[in-house]
Design an enzyme around this catalytic site. Sequence first.
Site, short mmCIF file in Angstrom:
data_model
loop_
_atom_site.label_atom_id
_atom_site.label_comp_id
_atom_site.label_asym_id
_atom_site.label_seq_id
_atom_site.Cartn_x
_atom_site.Cartn_y
_atom_site.Cartn_z
N SER A 42 0.94 -1.25 -0.12
CA SER A 42 -0.01 0.05 0.15
C SER A 42 0.84 1.07 -0.11
O SER A 42 0.35 2.34 0.16
CB SER A 42 -0.90 -0.16 1.16
OG SER A 42 -0.10 -0.09 2.43
N ASN A 129 -2.31 -1.49 13.76
CA ASN A 129 -3.56 -1.19 13.73
C ASN A 129 -4.30 -0.07 14.43
O ASN A 129 -4.63 0.92 13.74
CB ASN A 129 -4.62 -2.43 14.48
CG ASN A 129 -4.41 -3.71 13.92
OD1 ASN A 129 -3.86 -3.67 12.33
ND2 ASN A 129 -4.72 -4.82 14.39
N THR A 174 -38.74 28.22 -11.23
CA THR A 174 -39.28 26.81 -10.74
C THR A 174 -39.34 25.93 -12.03
O THR A 174 -39.99 26.48 -13.00
CB THR A 174 -40.60 26.76 -9.92
OG1 THR A 174 -41.61 27.35 -10.72
CG2 THR A 174 -40.43 27.75 -8.41
N HIS A 175 -39.09 24.79 -11.84
CA HIS A 175 -39.11 23.82 -13.18
C HIS A 175 -38.48 24.44 -14.44
O HIS A 175 -38.76 24.14 -15.44
CB HIS A 175 -40.75 23.69 -13.66
CG HIS A 175 -41.66 23.10 -12.45
ND1 HIS A 175 -41.95 22.09 -11.87
CD2 HIS A 175 -42.29 24.03 -11.67
CE1 HIS A 175 -42.79 22.12 -10.89
NE2 HIS A 175 -42.94 23.51 -10.79
N SER A 296 -12.71 26.07 -29.07
CA SER A 296 -12.76 24.64 -29.68
C SER A 296 -11.83 24.74 -30.93
O SER A 296 -11.45 25.65 -31.35
CB SER A 296 -14.26 24.59 -30.36
OG SER A 296 -14.05 23.92 -31.54
N LYS A 302 -16.39 29.54 -30.50
CA LYS A 302 -16.70 29.01 -29.31
C LYS A 302 -15.90 29.44 -28.18
O LYS A 302 -14.74 29.59 -28.27
CB LYS A 302 -16.74 27.40 -29.43
CG LYS A 302 -17.61 26.87 -30.39
CD LYS A 302 -18.85 26.49 -29.50
CE LYS A 302 -18.85 25.07 -29.15
NZ LYS A 302 -19.88 24.51 -28.73
N ASN A 304 -16.03 27.87 -24.24
CA ASN A 304 -16.76 26.64 -23.67
C ASN A 304 -16.82 26.73 -22.14
O ASN A 304 -15.30 26.81 -21.63
CB ASN A 304 -16.35 25.31 -24.09
CG ASN A 304 -16.90 25.03 -25.58
OD1 ASN A 304 -17.93 25.48 -26.06
ND2 ASN A 304 -16.04 24.38 -26.31
N TYR A 336 -9.95 -5.09 13.24
CA TYR A 336 -9.55 -4.54 12.09
C TYR A 336 -9.37 -5.85 11.12
O TYR A 336 -9.17 -7.12 11.33
CB TYR A 336 -7.78 -4.43 12.15
CG TYR A 336 -7.20 -3.94 11.01
CD1 TYR A 336 -7.25 -2.53 10.58
CD2 TYR A 336 -6.54 -5.00 10.30
CE1 TYR A 336 -6.33 -2.42 9.33
CE2 TYR A 336 -5.90 -4.84 9.23
CZ TYR A 336 -5.96 -3.46 8.49
OH TYR A 336 -5.23 -3.00 7.49
N GLN A 341 -7.82 -1.47 4.39
CA GLN A 341 -6.55 -0.79 3.59
C GLN A 341 -7.27 0.03 2.62
O GLN A 341 -6.48 0.94 2.04
CB GLN A 341 -5.47 -1.73 3.38
CG GLN A 341 -4.45 -1.25 2.74
CD GLN A 341 -3.05 -2.11 2.75
OE1 GLN A 341 -2.37 -2.25 3.78
NE2 GLN A 341 -3.07 -2.84 1.51
N LYS A 344 -8.42 4.18 1.97
CA LYS A 344 -7.60 5.40 1.61
C LYS A 344 -7.65 5.87 0.20
O LYS A 344 -8.02 6.87 -0.07
CB LYS A 344 -6.03 5.18 2.21
CG LYS A 344 -5.85 4.91 3.42
CD LYS A 344 -4.42 4.39 3.82
CE LYS A 344 -4.16 3.63 4.91
NZ LYS A 344 -5.24 2.39 5.02
N1 ARG Z 1 -1.48 -0.93 5.61
C1 ARG Z 1 -2.43 -1.40 6.45
C2 ARG Z 1 -3.67 -0.57 6.44
O1 ARG Z 1 -3.72 0.57 5.77
C3 ARG Z 1 -1.70 -0.96 8.19
C4 ARG Z 1 -2.44 -1.89 9.15
C5 ARG Z 1 -2.02 -3.18 8.89
N2 ARG Z 1 -2.40 -3.77 9.93
C6 ARG Z 1 -2.35 -5.29 9.98
N3 ARG Z 1 -2.89 -5.94 11.12
N4 ARG Z 1 -2.00 -6.04 9.20
O2 ARG Z 1 -4.75 -0.98 6.98
#
Ligand code: ARG
Length: 477
Positions: A42, A129, A174-175, A296, A302, A304, A336, A341, A344
């Site tokens: 990640s 975690n 309206t509308h 354009s 044009k 735009n 968890y 993960q 994000k």
């Molecule tokens: N990269 C993980 C995440 O974004 C971090 C936490 C990982 N924890 C674990 N017990 N594998 O969630």
Amino acid sequence: MTDHSSDPPARPAPSSAPVGQAMWGGRFSGKPAELMQAINVSIGFDRRLAPQDLAGSSAHAAMLQSVGVISSEDAAAIQGGLQQIEAEIAAGTFPFREEFEDIHMNVEARLRELIGPAAGRLHTARSRNDQVALDFRMWVREACERSLGQVQALQLALLAKAEAHADAVMPGFTHLQPAQPVTFGHHLMAYVEMFGRDATRFQDAALRMNESPLGAAALAGSPFPIDRQMTAAALGFARPTANSLDSVADRDFALEALAAATICATHLSRLAEEIVIWMTPQFGFIKLSDAFTTGSSIMPQKKNPDAAELVRAKVGRLLGSFTQLTVVMKGLPLTYSKDMQEDKVPTFEAFDALELSLLAMAGMVGDLEPNREKMAAAAGAGYSTATDLADWLVRELDLPFRDAHHITGAAVKQAEAAGVALGDLPLAKLQGLDNRITAAVYEVLTPQASVASRKSYGGTAPDQVRAQVARWKELLG
Ligand code: ARG
């Protein structure tokens, strides 16, 4: 493929294991498959959490020292190493390495390279975690605060335009049919209200998430004498979270922020749509400078409104992100799971899109110039003062509103047949509908008179608009 526990125990020593596995590979004797690495890694996206990760680690190390879990020498080495990492990241020289999976292990691995074995003490009484819960929460809190500032900047841009055009009449719809005349300032102030509510949604979300999960450790808390109040205060949180399981399992803070962002994006999308409509030659209500338009490649005439169109579309990404994270979280058992993960990318994408949209919209609002003559002409079209005629009949002739409505409908019908505006219908025609009607009625049939009469609190009369502008200036001042 990923069930390493079934590997034969007598495999070669972990020295042959990939570097990242060294972080947690004590009980492993086999290497992860390449595909396992590919799906697991990640660092490509969670590197954005580096500043939060460093701040969290620094606060954690200071606390461990203060409660006597680590020595002051080790704490000083850790703090020095973290500072150096911060400098490397700022300089663009920090090695973000896939073999260390994520930002947390990348930082720790680099720390070990810089300061040696003392780095291994940083993870006492902590787990990835609670670490990721902390980092991500801080990132989302900052995103809410940033969005709040950008929303307020947009509100200020709207306020300035509204004040300058508090008395410019335009059709209210309206509308998307002409309904009653309003002022351009009043119309813009409607968005100031909407964005004002968006601002409080970001504030509320930031306030509600402002509890520190650090110290929940893996899920159950820690046997070390940690001081969670201390780390919470150091990181700007109001207090530590009160349940360790909830601390590592909760992502509703992100969902709430995404919901607020999505609602804000719908408001942006509506304003963007109006800008697109107002800019058409058919409406011609506003002009946008070259700064937020494009030409354009084939049609030389044009201009735009691309920026407005893109803002109109971005809400799709926002809602998509909210949907993604909702689906990731639904049905997950406590606490968890690695599913999380996946929280994000959608969150980063959503706030990136929102930020661009808010900035572009503030730019466009500051940039746009209304064509007051065109708006005024349109404001008078479509029998937009019919309600004013009905109200006059109620006020001056004491007619019940329903009867006044009926007479006015007949007047509109006659004007339509004669191809004239309501205010150009001869008095004799009006008197044919009720002989008590006098020439004074014409005073209420212009769009200017119509808007000036709507003085009720929150109404479109220019004085009311100016009063609301003043109220907001004070609120935002
Ligand atoms: N990269 C993980 C995440 O974004 C971090 C936490 C990982 N924890 C674990 N017990 N594998 O969630």
